[in-house]
Motif scaffolding. Sequence first.
Motif, mmCIF file in Angstrom:
data_model
loop_
_atom_site.group_PDB
_atom_site.id
_atom_site.type_symbol
_atom_site.label_atom_id
_atom_site.label_comp_id
_atom_site.label_asym_id
_atom_site.label_seq_id
_atom_site.Cartn_x
_atom_site.Cartn_y
_atom_site.Cartn_z
ATOM 1 N N CYS A 13 0.781 -1.244 0.044
ATOM 2 C CA CYS A 13 -0.090 0.028 0.153
ATOM 3 C C CYS A 13 0.882 1.257 -0.188
ATOM 4 O O CYS A 13 0.254 2.337 -0.114
ATOM 5 N N SER A 14 2.179 1.002 0.211
ATOM 6 C CA SER A 14 3.005 2.158 0.374
ATOM 7 C C SER A 14 3.022 3.140 1.207
ATOM 8 O O SER A 14 3.496 4.348 1.410
ATOM 9 N N GLU A 15 2.222 2.789 2.364
ATOM 10 C CA GLU A 15 1.706 3.768 3.500
ATOM 11 C C GLU A 15 2.788 3.541 4.478
ATOM 12 O O GLU A 15 3.484 2.320 4.705
ATOM 13 N N VAL A 16 3.370 4.406 5.348
ATOM 14 C CA VAL A 16 4.268 4.307 6.430
ATOM 15 C C VAL A 16 3.877 3.347 7.290
ATOM 16 O O VAL A 16 2.608 3.575 7.684
ATOM 17 N N VAL A 17 4.449 2.361 7.746
ATOM 18 C CA VAL A 17 4.077 1.701 8.821
ATOM 19 C C VAL A 17 4.247 2.246 10.247
ATOM 20 O O VAL A 17 5.554 2.469 10.646
ATOM 21 N N GLU A 18 3.173 2.403 11.018
ATOM 22 C CA GLU A 18 3.414 3.099 12.076
ATOM 23 C C GLU A 18 3.671 1.932 13.419
ATOM 24 O O GLU A 18 3.528 0.786 13.113
ATOM 25 N N VAL A 19 4.046 2.557 14.536
ATOM 26 C CA VAL A 19 4.517 1.648 15.502
ATOM 27 C C VAL A 19 3.507 0.597 16.168
ATOM 28 O O VAL A 19 4.035 -0.284 16.369
ATOM 29 N N ASN A 20 2.131 1.157 16.157
ATOM 30 C CA ASN A 20 1.175 -0.011 16.620
ATOM 31 C C ASN A 20 0.489 -0.456 15.594
ATOM 32 O O ASN A 20 -0.589 -1.136 15.857
ATOM 33 N N GLY A 50 2.620 -9.422 14.721
ATOM 34 C CA GLY A 50 2.397 -8.481 15.943
ATOM 35 C C GLY A 50 2.368 -7.209 15.513
ATOM 36 O O GLY A 50 2.503 -6.797 14.178
ATOM 37 N N THR A 51 2.631 -6.150 16.482
ATOM 38 C CA THR A 51 2.594 -4.851 16.008
ATOM 39 C C THR A 51 4.086 -4.405 15.478
ATOM 40 O O THR A 51 5.119 -5.385 15.883
#
Length: 63
Positions: A13-20, A50-51
């Motif tokens: 999806c090219s979105e930034v992967v956030e911490v959570n 997991g996250t």
Amino acid sequence: MSKVLGRLRCPYCSEVVEVNDKVFMIFGNWIIHQKCYFKHSLDYEVVDKGTLNDIILRYWFFQ
């Protein structure tokens, strides 16, 4: 703090992967969103799940 935070993007999806965000780590240590994995009906071997924070803490190469 890991160098990948804020820079790692999901290859589907090219979105930034956030911490959570819930993610899978697949072969080659790729990180993808779990929602993208199921949306695209991928059949890659899942190495870990997991996250993003959980994955970063478990694997030394993300430090």
